[in-house]
Design a protein around this motif. Structure first.
Motif, short mmCIF file in Angstrom:
data_model
loop_
_atom_site.label_atom_id
_atom_site.label_comp_id
_atom_site.label_asym_id
_atom_site.label_seq_id
_atom_site.Cartn_x
_atom_site.Cartn_y
_atom_site.Cartn_z
N SER A 170 0.69 -1.18 -0.03
CA SER A 170 -0.01 -0.05 0.07
C SER A 170 0.92 1.29 0.06
O SER A 170 0.32 2.30 0.22
N VAL A 171 2.08 1.25 -0.19
CA VAL A 171 2.97 2.21 -0.26
C VAL A 171 2.77 3.06 -1.52
O VAL A 171 2.54 2.29 -2.55
N GLU A 172 2.69 4.35 -1.38
CA GLU A 172 2.56 5.25 -2.67
C GLU A 172 3.96 5.34 -3.53
O GLU A 172 4.93 6.14 -2.85
N LEU A 173 4.40 4.62 -4.28
CA LEU A 173 5.64 3.93 -4.91
C LEU A 173 5.92 4.35 -6.04
O LEU A 173 6.93 4.19 -6.73
N LEU A 174 4.82 4.46 -6.70
CA LEU A 174 5.04 4.40 -8.05
C LEU A 174 5.62 5.63 -8.98
O LEU A 174 5.21 6.80 -8.67
N LEU A 221 1.06 -10.40 -4.92
CA LEU A 221 0.90 -8.88 -4.46
C LEU A 221 -0.46 -8.32 -4.73
O LEU A 221 -1.20 -8.48 -5.66
N VAL A 222 -1.13 -7.74 -3.89
CA VAL A 222 -2.62 -7.06 -3.84
C VAL A 222 -2.16 -5.51 -3.73
O VAL A 222 -1.68 -4.98 -2.84
N MET A 223 -2.44 -4.90 -4.86
CA MET A 223 -2.09 -3.50 -4.90
C MET A 223 -2.94 -2.96 -6.06
O MET A 223 -3.49 -3.56 -6.86
N SER A 272 -9.37 -0.09 -8.11
CA SER A 272 -9.65 -1.08 -7.17
C SER A 272 -8.34 -1.92 -7.00
O SER A 272 -7.63 -2.13 -7.89
N PRO A 273 -7.99 -2.54 -5.75
CA PRO A 273 -6.83 -3.50 -5.65
C PRO A 273 -7.00 -4.88 -6.51
O PRO A 273 -8.46 -5.39 -6.53
N ARG A 274 -5.79 -5.27 -6.98
CA ARG A 274 -5.97 -6.51 -7.88
C ARG A 274 -4.73 -7.22 -7.33
O ARG A 274 -3.90 -6.83 -6.79
N ARG A 275 -4.86 -8.62 -7.69
CA ARG A 275 -3.84 -9.56 -7.45
C ARG A 275 -2.79 -9.66 -8.51
O ARG A 275 -3.21 -9.79 -9.73
N ASP A 285 8.55 -6.37 -12.63
CA ASP A 285 7.37 -6.57 -13.78
C ASP A 285 6.49 -7.41 -13.09
O ASP A 285 6.72 -8.51 -12.19
N LEU A 286 5.19 -7.14 -13.12
CA LEU A 286 3.94 -7.93 -12.60
C LEU A 286 3.17 -8.43 -13.64
O LEU A 286 2.85 -7.78 -14.56
N VAL A 287 2.57 -9.50 -13.45
CA VAL A 287 1.60 -10.13 -14.34
C VAL A 287 0.10 -10.10 -13.54
O VAL A 287 0.32 -11.12 -12.47
N GLU A 288 -0.78 -9.77 -14.07
CA GLU A 288 -2.13 -10.03 -13.39
C GLU A 288 -2.46 -11.14 -13.13
O GLU A 288 -2.64 -11.93 -14.15
N ALA A 289 -2.99 -11.57 -12.03
CA ALA A 289 -3.40 -12.97 -11.74
C ALA A 289 -4.95 -12.93 -12.24
O ALA A 289 -5.91 -12.19 -11.88
#
Length: 129
Positions: free
Chosen positions: A7-11, A74-76, A84-87, A122-126
């Motif tokens: 939940s850190v504002e990191l982007l 990761l939920v963010m 909304s939060p996604r996995r 890199d993230l891949v949406e679940a």
């Protein structure tokens, strides 16, 4: 596999890319058939670079990335792509970490002064659909 909230504002920089997993069948005479591979064949990936993080934020991100590299989700919320939060899964179970000297530090290279951490991953949406 557990969910790890990040939940850190990191982007600092985020890019989104789409691919579709397909199967190709070739018949030797040049003819080819292409079909989607399953019901969740759309793959959404995000390439992320964080803003320079302070020690406290960097520790929180590091803990989440280490857990994700072992298979946790990761939920963010990735604004502006989602509200909304996604996995997400960590692509290739890896991430990069860089250190950067702060802008108010002495321009002469020293080991003293505030340092910041920048992560790239890199993230891949679940369960993309």
């Amino acid at each position: 596999m557990a969910d790890v909230n990040l939940s850190v504002e990191l982007l600092s920089n985020v890019s989104e890319s789409f691919t579709t997993r397909v199967r190709k069948f070739g018949f030797g005479d040049g003819y080819e058939q292409i079909a989607e591979d399953g019901i969740n064949s759309r793959i959404t990936e995000y390439s992320i670079t964080t803003r320079p993080l302070s020690d406290a934020d960097a520790i929180q991100v590091e803990i989440a990335l280490v857990a994700a590299s072992k298979g946790d989700y990761l939920v963010m919320t990735l604004r502006p792509f989602s509200t909304s939060p996604r996995r997400f899964r960590l692509k290739d179970n890896s991430y990069n970490k860089q250190f950067m000297k702060g802008p108010s530090d002495n321009p002469i290279i020293t080991t003293n002064g505030q340092a910041y951490v920048i992560y790239q991953f890199d993230l891949v949406e679940a369960y993309s659909s």
